[in-house]
Enzyme design. Structure first.
Site, PDB file in Angstrom:
ATOM      1  N   LYS A 129      38.621  45.722  39.443  1.00  2.20           N
ATOM      2  CA  LYS A 129      38.189  45.725  40.837  1.00  2.20           C
ATOM      3  C   LYS A 129      37.370  46.966  41.213  1.00  2.20           C
ATOM      4  CE  LYS A 129      42.089  42.918  42.420  1.00  2.20           C
ATOM      5  NZ  LYS A 129      43.216  42.874  43.369  1.00  2.20           N
TER       6      LYS A 129
ATOM      7  N   PHE B 198      45.702  39.033  54.948  1.00  3.50           N
ATOM      8  CA  PHE B 198      44.921  40.021  54.202  1.00  3.50           C
ATOM      9  C   PHE B 198      43.594  39.469  53.663  1.00  3.50           C
ATOM     10  CE2 PHE B 198      47.928  38.140  51.150  1.00  3.50           C
ATOM     11  CZ  PHE B 198      47.060  37.706  50.155  1.00  3.50           C
TER      12      PHE B 198
ATOM     13  N   TYR C  25      38.558  33.704  46.253  1.00  4.52           N
ATOM     14  CA  TYR C  25      39.908  33.940  46.788  1.00  4.52           C
ATOM     15  C   TYR C  25      40.278  32.954  47.895  1.00  4.52           C
ATOM     16  CZ  TYR C  25      40.434  38.219  44.096  1.00  4.52           C
ATOM     17  OH  TYR C  25      40.565  39.107  43.061  1.00  4.52           O
TER      18      TYR C  25
ATOM     19  N   ARG D  64      49.480  39.909  32.633  1.00  5.81           N
ATOM     20  CA  ARG D  64      50.234  40.237  33.841  1.00  5.81           C
ATOM     21  C   ARG D  64      51.225  41.371  33.571  1.00  5.81           C
ATOM     22  NH1 ARG D  64      48.771  37.331  37.817  1.00  5.81           N
ATOM     23  NH2 ARG D  64      50.615  37.570  39.093  1.00  5.81           N
TER      24      ARG D  64
ATOM     25  N   ARG E  69      48.470  49.212  36.958  1.00  8.87           N
ATOM     26  CA  ARG E  69      48.643  49.500  38.393  1.00  8.87           C
ATOM     27  C   ARG E  69      49.482  50.749  38.622  1.00  8.87           C
ATOM     28  NH1 ARG E  69      49.114  43.138  39.829  1.00  8.87           N
ATOM     29  NH2 ARG E  69      46.897  42.784  40.264  1.00  8.87           N
TER      30      ARG E  69
ATOM     31  N   ASN F 288      44.349  47.657  44.000  1.00 10.92           N
ATOM     32  CA  ASN F 288      45.275  47.770  42.876  1.00 10.92           C
ATOM     33  C   ASN F 288      44.608  47.620  41.505  1.00 10.92           C
ATOM     34  OD1 ASN F 288      44.892  45.003  42.646  1.00 10.92           O
ATOM     35  ND2 ASN F 288      46.828  44.488  43.618  1.00 10.92           N
TER      36      ASN F 288
ATOM     37  N   HIS G 287      42.799  42.235  38.676  1.00 11.81           N
ATOM     38  CA  HIS G 287      43.242  40.882  39.014  1.00 11.81           C
ATOM     39  C   HIS G 287      43.454  40.149  37.703  1.00 11.81           C
ATOM     40  CE1 HIS G 287      43.114  36.740  40.661  1.00 11.81           C
ATOM     41  NE2 HIS G 287      42.453  36.487  39.538  1.00 11.81           N
TER      42      HIS G 287
ATOM     43  N   GLU H 128      39.423  29.881  37.125  1.00  8.52           N
ATOM     44  CA  GLU H 128      38.848  31.201  37.374  1.00  8.52           C
ATOM     45  C   GLU H 128      37.812  31.571  36.313  1.00  8.52           C
ATOM     46  OE1 GLU H 128      42.452  33.269  39.937  1.00  8.52           O
ATOM     47  OE2 GLU H 128      42.185  33.879  37.841  1.00  8.52           O
TER      48      GLU H 128
END
Length: 140
Positions: free
Chosen positions: A11, A59, A51, A87, A104, A114, A117, A128
């Site tokens: 990100k 948010f 998203y 993850r 993170r 964070n 993704h 995705e």
């Protein structure tokens, strides 16, 4: 465990701080291979489309603005159990809850910023990946 592919996004908070290499090293050290990768700048419309699943959440607007605020690195990771492994390497969404040594825990600035993704399921990963990459770009 089966060989899987999953989408990963580094990100804007992480690309701004030049952390792409350090983050990729964590993926590779965990046994994941990067089979596609590109640095892009999302428009707010593109971020909103990606998203859209969060459109009704409070948010959403902040997330879309953040994801369009600077370059991101979109990539496809491949390996045994790649979705769960990614993850695990990312850590909990809230960096204060993330296990030591995770991306993170080490790099996230906040819950919203964070650093990464990752897809959460095989179906999500397929959707995705197709959002950002054509089949010709996946070079495993």
């Amino acid at each position: 465990m089966a060989i899987e592919r999953t989408l990963s996004i580094i990100k804007p908070d992480a690309t701004r701080r030049n952390l792409t290499g350090a983050i990729n090293k964590k993926f590779e050290d965990a046994g994941l291979r990067i089979v596609a990768q590109k640095r892009i700048l999302l428009s707010e419309a593109q971020a909103g489309e990606f998203y859209a699943v969060h459109k009704e959440r409070p948010f959403f607007g902040e997330l879309v603005s953040f994801m369009a605020s600077g370059p991101v690195v979109v990539q496809v990771l491949e390996g045994e159990g790649a979705i769960s492994k990614n993850r695990e390497v990312m850590g909990a969404t809230n960096p204060s809850d993330a296990a030591p040594g995770t991306i993170r825990a080490e790099f996230a600035e906040s819950v919203g910023e964070n650093s990464v993704h990752g897809s959460d399921a095989p179906e999500t990963a397929a959707e995705e990946i197709a959002f950002y990459f054509s089949g010709l770009e996946l070079v495993g």
